[in-house]
Enzyme design. Structure first.
Site, mmCIF file in Angstrom:
data_model
loop_
_atom_site.group_PDB
_atom_site.id
_atom_site.type_symbol
_atom_site.label_atom_id
_atom_site.label_comp_id
_atom_site.label_asym_id
_atom_site.label_seq_id
_atom_site.Cartn_x
_atom_site.Cartn_y
_atom_site.Cartn_z
ATOM 1 N N ASP A 163 -4.824 44.579 104.034
ATOM 2 C CA ASP A 163 -5.777 43.495 103.842
ATOM 3 C C ASP A 163 -5.439 42.831 102.500
ATOM 4 O O ASP A 163 -4.609 43.311 101.737
ATOM 5 C CB ASP A 163 -7.218 44.030 103.891
ATOM 6 C CG ASP A 163 -8.194 42.928 104.258
ATOM 7 O OD1 ASP A 163 -9.283 43.230 104.759
ATOM 8 O OD2 ASP A 163 -7.856 41.734 104.048
HETATM 9 C C1 GLC Z 1 -10.021 39.143 104.054
HETATM 10 C C2 GLC Z 1 -10.604 39.997 105.159
HETATM 11 C C3 GLC Z 1 -9.739 40.098 106.378
HETATM 12 C C4 GLC Z 1 -8.965 38.806 106.562
HETATM 13 C C5 GLC Z 1 -8.006 38.686 105.385
HETATM 14 C C6 GLC Z 1 -7.215 37.367 105.454
HETATM 15 O O1 GLC Z 1 -10.277 39.711 102.806
HETATM 16 O O2 GLC Z 1 -11.010 41.321 104.819
HETATM 17 O O3 GLC Z 1 -10.592 40.370 107.497
HETATM 18 O O4 GLC Z 1 -8.243 38.832 107.786
HETATM 19 O O5 GLC Z 1 -8.660 38.789 104.127
HETATM 20 O O6 GLC Z 1 -8.061 36.284 105.283
#
Ligand code: GLC
Length: 743
Positions: free
Chosen positions: A285
């Site tokens: 993430d």
């Molecule tokens: C965010 C979220 C995740 C998302 C990623 C990209 O922090 O936790 O669900 O897909 O970053 O935006």
């Protein structure tokens, strides 16, 4: 001598055929990938393991604006949040100038739609209609792929049993069975039957693992669960996504039992690869690899890279840790085996190969598709159907609903969500356009008869202490036959980084309801919210209550369809609604304990100051009609693992409307070598029953599938003993039958 030579020849012949057969058994795909990897430098390998944000979508922060030069050197395997086809073409063009011309993935958070925004996933799950979940995911894939996107950061499959956590809105609720079906439906919707089709995209099940179990529902907080509970409940939807063939997974921000998910070898390798055989790739993430230092798990970026790569984390989202200057020394010092890098690169290249990107890196950049496939009337019709199927009728005193439009001459529509276009979209709205949202006011206006008057005032804000418009609200309410009160949360009061310590209606909304309730006019409470809320007082003060969640682009049309009776509500709660925040976490599949909860027994598992029972149980939802369950029969009272038990039940539509019912089957395993929940959802069927009609529904209980559970030694299997089966319209079902498993 000749004999020896002939033996040698035979052995040699066997080795040759064996090795030929080995290469011939390798698929073209594997041979292609092997060949590509054999040419790659370490820099190009870690480049494939790097994902950058394009910086084009304002809601996605960017860490590294200079990445464009890196793409041309093969320094990025994927980009996300690109929001224009021109930009995607340009960026892919840079990758095509790199030495090995490896095409990039283009990812995006298409969580509940790309341009046509569907209800939030929690709302969609309330429909219990998996065909619809698959359909909306397929439409989202069609629109996203028509816009250059070939990888979506969805479905979010994190179970959650604590409504303080804002991200309950993105998931499928509290139950592993329902959550598993939702995960499967969404993966199949996004990926279709063949990733090579140009209207399907690679999906990404997130956030692995147990992100929804954060202590106190505080986002990104610690997760600490027994391995038994982790496997029995929280891991199940990810396993369903894997079994559905999901191409990728995203690791979670949180730690699990002391080890951050981003570098958790037990989860990423032992479970995901060795036990489950997952062959897709795992992306971190946002910047979470670098956050291992905040966790106090890594000292520096070098250790972040070493721990994540060795744990099996394949792609670095925006932490800029998988870089040559960091990884090369680790390889030289033998802290990372080059085979680990090759495995990660292989998993990433496989998805690119399956998508057909090596055949045509620009296959998703088709202007014609972009013109004809996005935000179409048929997509909006699907969104509207999904939205009305997601609505849950929580109360309907004296059949107040559907609105009796022949009698209601003047209706007062009051509340901050009544003429609101932004908040019914929620978060993660990709390229959704809030100005295209149908408000409740607009939806009603379109459907009310010409001679009906619709009066409107806002009454109050969602979240302020301004009561200055109460007087207008009272004024129009006094002129009306009925009050429609549209209350709830802002769209960004749920979703990421939106945990709340108080889940009452914000601001002075409840005060507005209390004020209007003194006018003795019938009140219909229309809720727009992204989580279960504590609403005991509001429900008491209202004659009817509709939980509409966050319904997206067609919100007002769907709400009007239900209010006018054009659609008879059929939704059921995918999460328990608490009476009080002090009850959280609350869920129907609780354990009995040694002192089962009993309000009349002091020394029982209870609170002194609040009830233990929920306001509304999991699986609860009313209809404009009523259903009577009877004649529950099972075909055997004792069975072995080789048998199948059949249960049948009659459901009669005893009301005045045709309607749909979600017939739910729960099981209780009365004795186990680990304690078992008082109930577990094991099957359901959503059926249409005409008024006056009776239908018989049949369920099969297959012991290995339905009676197995994770034991103390983490093995999974059945145990002989007594079971009770319950069937009904929610998790409080009382119609029961007993049976014994005896092997
Ligand atoms: C965010 C979220 C995740 C998302 C990623 C990209 O922090 O936790 O669900 O897909 O970053 O935006």
């Amino acid at each position: 001598m000749i004999k020896f030579k002939s033996i040698l020849l035979i052995v040699f012949a066997v080795i040759i055929t064996q090795s030929c057969s080995d290469t011939s058994t390798k698929s073209d795909k594997e041979k292609f990938i092997d060949n590509l990897i054999s040419q790659m430098t370490l820099a190009e390998k870690v480049g494939q393991m790097t994902l950058y944000s394009s910086g084009e979508d304002p809601t996605v922060p960017v860490f590294n604006p200079k990445f464009r030069e890196e793409i041309q050197k093969g320094g990025a395997g994927a980009i996300f949040a690109s929001i224009s086809m021109d930009s995607i073409k340009y960026l892919q063009g840079l990758a095509m100038k790199s030495r090995l011309k490896i095409p990039m993935l283009f990812g995006y958070d298409v969580v509940h739609g790309y341009k046509t925004i569907f209800p939030i996933p929690l709302a969609e799950t309330a429909s219990w209609d998996m065909k619809m979940l698959e359909k909306t995911a397929a439409v989202a894939a069609d629109e996203a792929s028509a816009s250059g996107i070939n990888w979506v950061f969805a479905p979010m499959v994190d179970l959650a049993r604590d409504a303080r956590w804002g991200r309950v809105s993105e998931g499928a609720g509290e139950d592993p069975y329902l959550g598993g079906l939702a995960a499967k439906a969404r993966v199949k919707g996004f990926q279709g039957s063949n990733l090579k089709n140009n209207n399907t995209v690679a999906a990404c099940a997130k956030h692995f693992a147990a992100y929804g179990a954060s202590i106190s529902g505080k986002d990104y907080n610690t997760v600490d669960l027994s391995e038994n509970y982790l496997r029995e409940v929280y891991l199940k939807p990810y396993k369903s996504a894997k079994d559905a063939g999901v191409s990728s997974m995203m690791s979670a921000f949180n730690e699990v039992n002391g080890i951050p998910a981003t570098a958790n070898k037990k989860l990423l390798t032992d479970v995901l690869r060795d036990e489950w055989g997952f062959d897709g790739f795992v992306v971190s993430d946002f910047a979470s690899i670098g956050e291992l230092m905040n966790h106090g798990f890594a000292e520096n970026k070098e250790q972040c890279a070493e721990l994540s790569i060795n744990a099996g984390l394949d792609m670095d989202m925006e932490a800029s840790v998988y870089k040559e200057e960091i990884v090369q020394p680790l390889v030289d010092a033998k802290k990372i085996e080059i085979s680990k890098l090759n495995n990660s690169v292989r998993r990433i290249l496989r998805v690119k190969y399956d998508l057909g990107l090596f055949d045509d890196p620009y296959k998703y950049c088709n202007e014609d598709r972009a013109k004809n496939k996005v935000f179409t009337k048929s997509n909006l019709a699907i969104a509207r159907d999904m939205a009305r199927k997601s609505i849950v009728l929580l109360k309907n005193e004296n059949q107040l609903l559907p609105l009796n439009l022949s009698k209601l001459k003047t209706i007062a529509l009051i509340g901050p969500l009544a003429k609101n276009q932004a908040d019914p979209m929620g978060t993660w709205i990709a390229q959704g356009d809030t100005t295209s949202v149908v408000t409740t006011y607009q939806g009603l206006k379109k459907q009310l008869p010409k001679n009906s008057k619709l009066l409107y005032t806002k009454g109050c804000d969602i979240d302020s202490d301004d009561t200055s418009d109460f007087k207008n609200a009272i004024k129009i309410a006094k002129q009306s036959d009925l009050i429609l009160l549209a209350l709830g949360e802002k769209g960004d009061m749920s979703g990421e980084a939106a945990s709340k310590g108080n889940i009452n209606l914000p601001g002075v909304q409840t005060k507005l309801l209390e004020t209007l309730s003194k006018l003795n006019k019938p009140i219909v409470l229309i809720l727009t919210n992204g989580r279960p809320m504590t609403l005991e007082k509001e429900v008491k003060l209202s004659n009817a209550v509709l939980e509409t969640w966050i319904l997206g682009t067609t919100s007002g049309d769907a709400i009007a369809d239900v209010l006018t009776g054009k659609y008879n509500p059929s939704g059921k709660l995918p999460m328990t609604f608490p009476r009080d925040i002090g009850q959280l976490p609350i869920y129907y599949a609780f354990k009995n304990t040694g002192r089962p909860s009993n309000p009349d027994v002091r020394y029982s598992s209870r609170f002194l100051d609040i009830p233990s029972s929920p306001l509304f149980p999991f699986g609860y939802g009313l209809s404009y009609t009523t259903f009577a369950y009877s004649n529950l029969k099972i075909d055997k009272e004792t069975l072995s693992n080789k048998d199948v038990l059949t249960a049948t039940v009659n459901i009669k539509n005893t009301g005045d409307f045709d309607g749909e019912e979600v017939v739910q089957l729960y099981l209780r395993d009365l004795i186990g070598s680990v304690t078992r929940p008082v109930r577990e959802l094991k099957a359901y069927e959503k059926i249409k029953i005409k008024k006056g009609e009776t239908k018989t529904i049949r369920f099969e209980i297959i012991p290995e599938r339905d009676l197995s559970f994770v034991r103390a030694d983490l093995s999974t299997g059945t145990e002989d003993g007594d079971f009770t089966l319950f069937i009904g319209g929610n998790s409080d079902a009382q119609l029961a039958a007993n049976f014994k498993l005896k092997n």
